[in-house]
Enzyme design. Structure first.
Site, PDB file in Angstrom:
ATOM      1  N   LYS A  96      -2.163   2.096   2.728  1.00  0.00           N
ATOM      2  CA  LYS A  96      -2.311   3.358   2.001  1.00  0.00           C
ATOM      3  C   LYS A  96      -3.507   3.273   1.050  1.00  0.00           C
ATOM      4  CE  LYS A  96       0.040   6.340  -1.264  1.00  0.00           C
ATOM      5  NZ  LYS A  96       1.173   6.516  -2.159  1.00  0.00           N
ATOM      6  N   GLU A 145      -3.903  -8.885   1.135  1.00  0.00           N
ATOM      7  CA  GLU A 145      -3.465  -9.495   2.392  1.00  0.00           C
ATOM      8  C   GLU A 145      -4.005  -8.724   3.595  1.00  0.00           C
ATOM      9  OE1 GLU A 145      -1.611  -8.715  -0.236  1.00  0.00           O
ATOM     10  OE2 GLU A 145       0.102 -10.057  -0.486  1.00  0.00           O
ATOM     11  N   GLY A 195       4.630   4.024  -0.276  1.00  0.00           N
ATOM     12  CA  GLY A 195       4.497   3.004   0.757  1.00  0.00           C
ATOM     13  C   GLY A 195       5.799   2.738   1.495  1.00  0.00           C
ATOM     14  N   ARG A 196       6.885   2.563   0.784  1.00  0.00           N
ATOM     15  CA  ARG A 196       8.168   2.206   1.421  1.00  0.00           C
ATOM     16  C   ARG A 196       8.862   3.412   2.071  1.00  0.00           C
ATOM     17  NH1 ARG A 196       7.917   1.579  -3.866  1.00  0.00           N
ATOM     18  NH2 ARG A 196       9.266   2.747  -5.277  1.00  0.00           N
ATOM     19  N   GLU A 243      12.600  -2.221  -4.374  1.00  0.00           N
ATOM     20  CA  GLU A 243      11.333  -1.749  -4.955  1.00  0.00           C
ATOM     21  C   GLU A 243      11.531  -0.372  -5.599  1.00  0.00           C
ATOM     22  OE1 GLU A 243       6.721  -2.591  -3.763  1.00  0.00           O
ATOM     23  OE2 GLU A 243       7.830  -1.394  -2.327  1.00  0.00           O
ATOM     24  N   HIS A 299      28.865 -17.142  10.467  1.00  0.00           N
ATOM     25  CA  HIS A 299      28.873 -18.603  10.533  1.00  0.00           C
ATOM     26  C   HIS A 299      27.996 -19.182   9.446  1.00  0.00           C
ATOM     27  CE1 HIS A 299      31.077 -18.404  14.322  1.00  0.00           C
ATOM     28  NE2 HIS A 299      30.360 -17.311  14.523  1.00  0.00           N
ATOM     29  N   LYS A 302      -0.350  -9.338  -8.858  1.00  0.00           N
ATOM     30  CA  LYS A 302      -1.603  -9.147  -8.110  1.00  0.00           C
ATOM     31  C   LYS A 302      -2.805  -9.517  -8.989  1.00  0.00           C
ATOM     32  CE  LYS A 302       0.129  -5.291  -5.304  1.00  0.00           C
ATOM     33  NZ  LYS A 302       0.040  -3.877  -5.004  1.00  0.00           N
TER      34      LYS A 302
END
Ligand code: F6P
Length: 545
Positions: A205, A211, A266-267, A352, A383, A510
């Site tokens: 965005k 990254e 973003g999410r 978030e 398990h 950041k």
């Protein structure tokens, strides 16, 4: 006035005390219609929420609390495009991306729906051009592989939904997702690709995420390093971003830059062009069905009365556990392999959004807010960490999620899967008493040994769960399921008074990460760096020599 001083909140606190020693097992014995009364469905999704530690009084007060918190008004404001993300002065309109109605939605006086439709048409055209081979690589070869680079919401939604819809894949393209800046991943993915048949899709965005930028630069260097001409970038690289000029400056063809708007968080962005990898995997029509499922849930959320409203019910149950039962976490248990990534998706969505501690005027809350979200696919979790859910000294509310049928299988495995899913909810709810455990022990043990061993075997039960089922996980149902969780998180954010749509908490890391990177390269420590951080940097620098 804090929501924690409101009448329903105080009533719920009283009810929590009054029912402290109750057990759901007794409620089920005394109320033959409990399951029926605490089950609701919409958009093909059925939720049995009867295995929760709620009475009818508690349920009523939870809905009254939602009312007091003005969930209805907040919901209207969100759908109308009011700037409810007030710390960034933005509207929150991911719902517009899946709106198939005719009513205009205005942002700053302009109807945004025509632009939404134009972007959908662009996604469709691009998907088709890759599927039918009209968009070829620079040597004329058909594109076979897409390397999709993005992180956070620009990764989790596309990857997890693509994975969840595997039975709907058109198998025209192999999609490879890369998120982490850890070079191992991008190197592994690129090493196996043919540059002449690979398209790199950068999803960011902001177009500024470290990254994503670095991974795209690495992909560009790899591409050019194989002898591809510079102008071939225009056919082999595409981007989805709200920062179109930055993408064009990178060398991308403006035709292959898909826009997104600042009113999409973003999410919440998988419904935008960020969802392109999903369309590339399942075809545009199925992608549209995903949007339509979410749209159906939007309509349900806006119109269903609170007592039948799935997002309000799930949201308020979460509030009950977090604020009145001291639950710290919430577990998601999809009993469907293809949905195995869903807990990680909801983890970002929820944590978030509601991992916040300040209300509108900046003051700090005096109650708990967003829980820790975790989970994994069933039966694997049984398990492993289910032990703590069953016998640990804490409440972990659980959502069991399962399709009633699965494609391309006889019922052998699925019946076993379902039996485990339903059996777990029963075990969590009923538990096993000391007397029941003791009665099963062999006579070879003496009385004292029996007492000790039985105590270890006791399952307290009374552990809450929702069971969420649907006929099958087709694109429409998945869209509705994701929107259900989005709105659940929204409801909770409104009750807690936090802004569910910013994410200031990720910023400091950041900034400091960039300072550390400078120090790694130059050896110059930033004035703010503590002795521990400096020592770590020095250790790393020494390892490079
Ligand atoms: O760092 C958090 C975050 O901003 C998320 O909210 C977002 O989904 C992710 O980074 C990726 O951001 P972008 O799409 O701008 O690269």
């Amino acid at each position: 006035m804090s929501i924690s001083s409101s009448q329903p909140w105080l009533a719920l606190a009283q009810l929590a005390k009054a029912h402290k020693n109750d057990h759901m097992r007794d409620w089920f014995n005394n109320e033959p219609r409990r399951a029926e009364q605490f089950t609701q469905s919409a958009c093909g999704i059925n939720i049995d929420f009867s295995k929760n530690t709620i009475t009818h009084d508690i349920f009523e007060q939870l809905l009254a609390l939602a009312d007091t918190a003005n969930v209805t008004q907040a919901r209207t404001d969100m759908f109308a495009g009011k700037p409810i993300n007030y710390t960034e002065n933005r509207a929150v309109l991911h719902t517009a991306l899946r709106n198939f109605g005719d009513e205009p939605i205005n942002v700053n006086g302009e109807n945004i729906l025509p632009a939404v439709q134009a972007t959908r048409a662009k996604i469709k055209a691009f998907t088709e051009s890759l599927h039918n081979g009209t968009h070829t690589g620079y040597t004329g070869k058909t594109i076979t592989d897409v390397v999709s680079i993005g992180i956070g919401g620009s990764f989790l939604g596309p990857k997890i939904m693509t994975e969840a819809l595997l039975p709907y894949h058109e198998n025209k393209l192999n999609i490879h997702f890369v998120a982490n800046v850890d070079g191992c991943h991008i190197q592994d993915v690129l090493a196996k690709r043919d540059p002449e048949t690979t398209l790199v899709l950068m999803s960011s965005k902001s177009f500024g995420t470290q990254e994503t930028k670095q991974n795209t630069l690495t992909a560009k260097a790899w591409f050019l390093g194989t002898g591809a001409p510079l102008d071939a970038i225009a056919t082999h690289f595409a981007a989805i971003s709200s920062n179109v000029p930055a993408a064009v400056e990178f060398g991308m063809n403006p035709e292959l830059v898909f826009p997104m708007d600042d009113w999409v968080g973003g999410r919440y962005s998988l419904w935008s062009a960020i969802g392109m990898p999903i369309a590339l995997a399942i075809g545009y029509d199925h992608f549209e069905a995903l949007l339509k499922g979410a749209y159906a849930m939007d309509q349900h959320f806006q119109s269903a009365p609170a007592e039948q409203n799935l997002p309000i019910i799930l949201g308020m149950l979460g509030v009950w556990y977090r604020n009145f039962q001291d639950a710290q976490s919430h577990v998601l248990l999809p009993y469907y392999h293809y949905l195995r990534g869903f807990p990680a998706y909801v983890q970002q969505l929820d944590m978030e959004s509601n991992g916040k501690r300040n209300v509108t005027d900046g003051s700090a809350v005096d109650y708990a807010t967003g829980p820790v979200i975790f989970g994994s696919e069933g039966t694997n979790g049984q398990h492993s960490f289910h032990q703590l859910i069953h016998q640990g000294d804490t409440i972990i509310p659980a959502d069991f999620i399962m399709p009633l049928s699965v494609p391309n299988q006889d019922n052998t495995h699925h019946a076993m899967l379902a039996s485990n899913c339903f059996g777990q909810t029963q075990a969590l709810m009923q538990g096993k008493t000391f007397a029941e455990c003791r009665a099963e022990l062999p006579d070879s043990l003496n009385e004292s040994e029996k007492d000790t061993l039985a105590a270890h075997k006791v399952m307290p039960g009374n552990k809450p769960s929702n069971t969420i089922t649907f006929a099958q996980l087709d694109p429409f149902t998945l869209g509705a399921l994701v929107a259900l969780y989005e709105h659940k998180v929204f409801v909770q954010g409104v009750v807690w008074g936090v802004n569910s749509f910013d994410q200031w908490g990720v910023e400091l890391g950041k900034v400091l990460g960039n300072q550390v990177l400078d120090a790694i390269h130059t050896g110059d420590m930033h004035a703010s760096m503590d002795s521990s951080t400096q020592a770590l940097i020095n250790q790393f620098r020494e390892s490079l020599q």
